[in-house]
Motif scaffolding. Structure first.
Motif, PDB file in Angstrom:
ATOM      1  N   ARG A 273       0.821  -1.217   0.000  1.00 13.92           N
ATOM      2  CA  ARG A 273       0.000   0.000   0.000  1.00 13.92           C
ATOM      3  C   ARG A 273       0.856   1.270   0.000  1.00 13.92           C
ATOM      4  N   GLY A 274       1.972   1.228   0.715  1.00 12.73           N
ATOM      5  CA  GLY A 274       2.831   2.397   0.798  1.00 12.73           C
ATOM      6  C   GLY A 274       3.571   2.717  -0.487  1.00 12.73           C
ATOM      7  N   CYS A 275       3.572   1.773  -1.432  1.00 13.47           N
ATOM      8  CA  CYS A 275       4.357   1.957  -2.661  1.00 13.47           C
ATOM      9  C   CYS A 275       3.512   2.218  -3.895  1.00 13.47           C
ATOM     10  N   ILE A 276       2.206   2.050  -3.811  1.00 12.64           N
ATOM     11  CA  ILE A 276       1.368   2.116  -5.012  1.00 12.64           C
ATOM     12  C   ILE A 276       1.356   3.509  -5.636  1.00 12.64           C
ATOM     13  N   LEU A 277       1.151   4.562  -4.851  1.00 12.41           N
ATOM     14  CA  LEU A 277       1.090   5.907  -5.426  1.00 12.41           C
ATOM     15  C   LEU A 277       2.407   6.299  -6.115  1.00 12.41           C
ATOM     16  N   PRO A 278       3.575   6.131  -5.473  1.00 10.39           N
ATOM     17  CA  PRO A 278       4.816   6.458  -6.174  1.00 10.39           C
ATOM     18  C   PRO A 278       5.001   5.646  -7.464  1.00 10.39           C
ATOM     19  N   LEU A 279       4.570   4.385  -7.475  1.00 12.24           N
ATOM     20  CA  LEU A 279       4.659   3.588  -8.697  1.00 12.24           C
ATOM     21  C   LEU A 279       3.781   4.188  -9.797  1.00 12.24           C
ATOM     22  N   LEU A 280       2.540   4.527  -9.445  1.00 16.84           N
ATOM     23  CA  LEU A 280       1.616   5.090 -10.435  1.00 16.84           C
ATOM     24  C   LEU A 280       2.102   6.449 -10.941  1.00 16.84           C
ATOM     25  N   GLN A 281       2.814   7.183 -10.094  1.00 18.16           N
ATOM     26  CA  GLN A 281       3.311   8.509 -10.481  1.00 18.16           C
ATOM     27  C   GLN A 281       4.583   8.447 -11.328  1.00 18.16           C
ATOM     28  N   SER A 282       5.137   7.244 -11.510  1.00 19.41           N
ATOM     29  CA  SER A 282       6.395   7.115 -12.266  1.00 19.41           C
ATOM     30  C   SER A 282       6.133   6.721 -13.725  1.00 19.41           C
ATOM     31  N   HIS A 283       4.908   7.017 -14.216  1.00 20.67           N
ATOM     32  CA  HIS A 283       4.546   6.859 -15.636  1.00 20.67           C
ATOM     33  C   HIS A 283       4.562   5.410 -16.116  1.00 20.67           C
ATOM     34  N   ILE A 284       4.272   4.457 -15.208  1.00 19.76           N
ATOM     35  CA  ILE A 284       4.184   3.064 -15.642  1.00 19.76           C
ATOM     36  C   ILE A 284       2.962   2.881 -16.547  1.00 19.76           C
ATOM     37  N   GLY A 285       2.954   1.790 -17.295  1.00 15.72           N
ATOM     38  CA  GLY A 285       1.819   1.533 -18.175  1.00 15.72           C
ATOM     39  C   GLY A 285       0.625   0.990 -17.417  1.00 15.72           C
ATOM     40  N   LYS A 286       0.877   0.005 -16.546  1.00 18.56           N
ATOM     41  CA  LYS A 286      -0.215  -0.640 -15.819  1.00 18.56           C
ATOM     42  C   LYS A 286       0.334  -1.306 -14.570  1.00 18.56           C
ATOM     43  N   LEU A 287      -0.427  -1.220 -13.489  1.00 17.89           N
ATOM     44  CA  LEU A 287      -0.075  -1.903 -12.245  1.00 17.89           C
ATOM     45  C   LEU A 287      -1.161  -2.927 -11.934  1.00 17.89           C
ATOM     46  N   VAL A 288      -0.755  -4.179 -11.800  1.00 13.30           N
ATOM     47  CA  VAL A 288      -1.675  -5.254 -11.415  1.00 13.30           C
ATOM     48  C   VAL A 288      -1.296  -5.703 -10.005  1.00 13.30           C
ATOM     49  N   ILE A 289      -2.280  -5.770  -9.113  1.00 14.09           N
ATOM     50  CA  ILE A 289      -2.053  -6.215  -7.734  1.00 14.09           C
ATOM     51  C   ILE A 289      -2.637  -7.607  -7.572  1.00 14.09           C
ATOM     52  N   CYS A 290      -1.855  -8.539  -7.032  1.00 13.85           N
ATOM     53  CA  CYS A 290      -2.388  -9.864  -6.716  1.00 13.85           C
ATOM     54  C   CYS A 290      -2.031 -10.214  -5.276  1.00 13.85           C
ATOM     55  N   ASN A 291      -2.840 -11.074  -4.691  1.00 19.19           N
ATOM     56  CA  ASN A 291      -2.675 -11.422  -3.282  1.00 19.19           C
ATOM     57  C   ASN A 291      -3.347 -12.775  -3.049  1.00 19.19           C
TER      58      ASN A 291
END
Length: 272
Positions: free
Chosen positions: A133-151
């Protein structure tokens, strides 16, 4: 006058933070003292407030106190609010506690250092706990194409994807139905520390996939062992993330950004 800082955790004897911040202070000519404080699990607030009364300027917080620290803050950064946890506290002269979360910044900086620009990358984030959770916003702000979360528990991944829906292209997928290759796979779970591994399908790893485990130790992590065994191009542990989040914390407190790379090789040597 020497300014007081510390890291709070339980256990904390293994912490590299006092060494890291000591080196940052030398590098930037800052007069600070930084210690590791092991708080009893049920006495974090009283231990922290005792430290504040000694004239402390700030503190880092690690497991299991990040959520408790969050609850004690008078002010929170946007990153900390979304993370639901803090790892960096600043204490004002008027008695306020200000919370921030530098874990995600530390992760993204290390990913860029190790793997290059993240623009348009398809990234799989394994795990849906506080570290993820603490890393999702910085990842999204670094211009990635897509973030998939699995658990392991799909609902938790879905809740995180919903929480960050407005910040970028993020979705949740069932761990059992993943069948696409990713550019980068990040393991945020601590399962490997107890010798376990999330039941990930080999299909997520292609010949160009790079893997990152937020955990670190003397030996290669179980997740990275698995990634190598199924053909990942490159595997990295979370030591750079540790140093990177510390550098960001230091800059919040002292107004100067140290160079994390200057001490990375020393820490790697110490650990080996």
């Amino acid at each position: 006058m020497t300014d007081l800082y510390a890291v709070f955790g339980n256990p904390i004897v293994q912490s590299k933070s006092p060494y890291i911040h000591g080196e940052f202070a030398k590098q930037t000519s800052q007069d600070i003292s930084y210690q590791a404080i092991e708080s009893p699990v049920d006495q974090f607030e009283s231990t922290l407030r005792t430290f504040i009364t000694q004239g402390a300027k700030g503190a880092n917080v690690t497991a299991p106190f990040k959520e408790q620290a969050y609850a004690l803050c008078d002010e929170l950064s946007e990153l900390a609010k979304l993370a639901g946890a803090v790892n960096t506290l600043s204490f004002t002269s008027k008695g306020k506690i200000i919370g921030d979360n530098t874990d995600g910044v530390g992760l993204v900086n290390d990913l860029q250092m190790q793997f290059g620009a993240l623009d348009s990358k398809r990234i799989l984030l394994v795990g849906a706990g506080g570290a993820a959770r603490g890393c999702i916003l910085p990842l999204l702000q670094s211009h990635i194409g897509k973030l998939v979360i699995c658990n392991r528990t799909y609902n938790k991944a879905q809740q995180l994807a919903t929480l960050f829906h407005d910040y970028g292209h993020v979705c949740a997928e069932d761990i059992n139905t993943l069948n696409d290759e990713f550019d980068i796979v990040i393991n945020s779970t601590s399962a490997g520390l107890s010798g376990e591994l999330a039941p990930l399908p080999e299909a997520i790893i292609g010949p160009n996939t790079m893997c990152y485990d937020m955990s670190y130790g003397k030996n290669i992590t179980i997740f990275n062992q698995w990634a190598q065994s199924v053909g990942a191009k490159h595997t990295v542990n979370g030591l750079g993330m540790l140093v990177g989040q510390a550098a960001k914390s230091f800059s919040i407190w002292r107004g100067v950004m140290p160079d994390p790379q200057m001490i990375m090789s020393t820490i790697r040597q110490q650990m080996s």
